[in-house]
Write an enzyme that holds these catalytic residues in place. Sequence first.
Site, PDB file in Angstrom:
ATOM      1  N   ASP A 213     -16.483   0.364  -0.995  1.00  0.00           N
ATOM      2  CA  ASP A 213     -15.196  -0.125  -1.506  1.00  0.00           C
ATOM      3  C   ASP A 213     -14.227  -0.440  -0.374  1.00  0.00           C
ATOM      4  OD1 ASP A 213     -15.495   2.883  -1.541  1.00  0.00           O
ATOM      5  OD2 ASP A 213     -13.324   2.750  -1.623  1.00  0.00           O
TER       6      ASP A 213
ATOM      7  N   LYS B  37       0.857  -1.183   0.000  1.00  0.00           N
ATOM      8  CA  LYS B  37       0.000   0.000   0.000  1.00  0.00           C
ATOM      9  C   LYS B  37       0.890   1.229   0.000  1.00  0.00           C
ATOM     10  CE  LYS B  37      -4.060   2.006   2.177  1.00  0.00           C
ATOM     11  NZ  LYS B  37      -5.135   1.820   3.136  1.00  0.00           N
TER      12      LYS B  37
HETATM   13  P1  AMP Z   1      -9.641   5.255   0.411  1.00  0.00           P
HETATM   14  O1  AMP Z   1     -10.397   6.452   0.881  1.00  0.00           O
HETATM   15  O2  AMP Z   1      -8.257   5.134   0.945  1.00  0.00           O
HETATM   16  O3  AMP Z   1     -10.410   3.999   0.550  1.00  0.00           O
HETATM   17  O4  AMP Z   1      -9.418   5.480  -1.163  1.00  0.00           O
HETATM   18  C1  AMP Z   1     -10.463   5.639  -2.097  1.00  0.00           C
HETATM   19  C2  AMP Z   1      -9.918   5.503  -3.495  1.00  0.00           C
HETATM   20  O5  AMP Z   1      -8.931   6.488  -3.744  1.00  0.00           O
HETATM   21  C3  AMP Z   1      -9.268   4.162  -3.795  1.00  0.00           C
HETATM   22  O6  AMP Z   1      -9.529   3.854  -5.132  1.00  0.00           O
HETATM   23  C4  AMP Z   1      -7.791   4.465  -3.575  1.00  0.00           C
HETATM   24  O7  AMP Z   1      -6.963   3.580  -4.276  1.00  0.00           O
HETATM   25  C5  AMP Z   1      -7.689   5.883  -4.108  1.00  0.00           C
HETATM   26  N1  AMP Z   1      -6.571   6.635  -3.513  1.00  0.00           N
HETATM   27  C6  AMP Z   1      -6.484   7.115  -2.253  1.00  0.00           C
HETATM   28  N2  AMP Z   1      -5.322   7.761  -2.061  1.00  0.00           N
HETATM   29  C7  AMP Z   1      -4.652   7.690  -3.227  1.00  0.00           C
HETATM   30  C8  AMP Z   1      -3.381   8.164  -3.688  1.00  0.00           C
HETATM   31  N3  AMP Z   1      -2.550   8.844  -2.883  1.00  0.00           N
HETATM   32  N4  AMP Z   1      -3.029   7.897  -4.964  1.00  0.00           N
HETATM   33  C9  AMP Z   1      -3.841   7.218  -5.773  1.00  0.00           C
HETATM   34  N5  AMP Z   1      -5.048   6.757  -5.423  1.00  0.00           N
HETATM   35  C10 AMP Z   1      -5.442   6.976  -4.163  1.00  0.00           C
HETATM   36 MG    MG Z   2     -10.226   2.155   0.079  1.00  0.00          MG
END
Ligand code: AMP
Ligand code: MG
Length: 489
Positions: free
Chosen positions: A244, A103
């Site tokens: 998700d 990650k």
């Molecule tokens: P999360 O809120 O961490 O569950 O992320 C929601 C979405 O945003 C998922 O598709 C993650 O892979 C994407 N995401 C979150 N942070 C990043 C980042 N720094 N770079 C690329 N994608 C991100």
């Molecule tokens: Mg996520």
Amino acid sequence: MRFKQDFFEQLDGFYTQVYPQGISNPHWLGWSDDAAQLIGLEKPNDALLMQLSANAAAPGASYYAQVYSGHQFGGYTPRLGDGRSIILGEAIGPNGAWDVALKGGGPTPYSRHGDGRAVMRSAVREFLVSEALAALSVPTSRALAVIGSDLPVWRESQETAAITVRLAKSHIRFGHFEYFCYSEKGAPDKLTQLLNFTLAQHFPHLSADSASYKQWFVEVVQSTAKMIAHWQAVGFAHGVMNTDNMSIVGDTFDFGPFALLDTFKEGFICNHSDHDGRYAFGQQPGIGLWNLKRLAQALTPIIPSDDLIAALNRYQPSLVSHYVSLMRAKLGLSIDSDLGRAAQAEREKQDLALISQFTVMLENNQLDYSNSLRKMGKIDISSQYSSLRDDMLNVSEFDSWYQAYQARVGDVADVAAWQQQRNQHNPKYILRNYLAQEAIIDIEEKADNSKLIQLQQLLTRPYDEQPEMDHFAKRPPDWGQGLVMSCSS
Ligand code: AMP
Ligand code: MG
């Protein structure tokens, strides 16, 4: 690490192959021996450091990012996917296989506007909480390690990148099913393929036929209910319960602005972006059901609606029963297994009322959740006096509750043994946000990870008295109360 590649080999079209990008000057910030054992590893070494920081290829790894979608804060986003998590494959361990994911391993086709990186503070928090929740028997993904670097990344200001090495029984989320239901290529063939894969991998007692599909959804409902019952019982607020971030195997997953409660508060919001309190602590049981309904909707092309609805109806009773049983263990309410069904249901209702009165008192008196329970477990149950009484403003309210509680606990032959049992269910040490924050500040300002390691070791034995560590059991100082975390991780 010894890998198999079932997802990669069997689910073409459900991911994109993508290679992670290494981080500069990688160094171990944390390592979990317990997680390592799950995949047959022992100690960290330099070759592993190079592989897990993506500076060298890991033998047998495939490297891919999965595609999924999801409901975020109530609204549907048609395509999300792993934007910064790259899966190496399923590492084979002594008791089953675990997906290994980096990650913060760099951009993927699903990164949208993100950089594919994770900042050190969020990587450290995910590492700590995964292992801390596991030690509290909360179903959760795990963290093998957290690796620091000197690679700069930009959020509100400049920070440094890190990688959490996540182990998960599965990375399949509710959002995977939503994606393959609603995307053009979608239902029903891909949905069926995904479901059959899920069954074969994670529900091996079920075969791939319609009767099993129905039973499978019942089990998903129940494991989700059980996970959330654990959250409510330990006082864990996830903070971003988007579909998700909901694992199909009922493990706590994708940690962001989470918190373990200090002061008990139903309405506690740990996520800075959650203006309406959609994911407030006390909302989690209801949101769990809302999320299961979104999953059910996505399954309608392959499972009859009546079956889905019947399964959803089992959510609330299942959650309540798990929650009451966890709280009974904390408060020392034993049950007579000879009770008939109706009497058991009645007893559950009464116990839930007793437990709710207790948490309402904690909230009204702004008391610390874990410390109050730990204190309750130390009382001399045969005595009229409980030390928690001294913490109450409304003493007469407490007295009448305590009377009912004492009557419910009944006669205890061996008080010391009773107290000992309570200690096994009420942690003395939890991952308070301010403690994680102190460990992060030491790394940020002094490149010193000793507090992180100390905290991690402490939290693997959360129930044991560790007198030299007593300061870690304290309520937060003023600056650390009700810390709200930003989503920018
Ligand atoms: P999360 O809120 O961490 O569950 O992320 C929601 C979405 O945003 C998922 O598709 C993650 O892979 C994407 N995401 C979150 N942070 C990043 C980042 N720094 N770079 C690329 N994608 C991100
Ligand atoms: Mg996520």
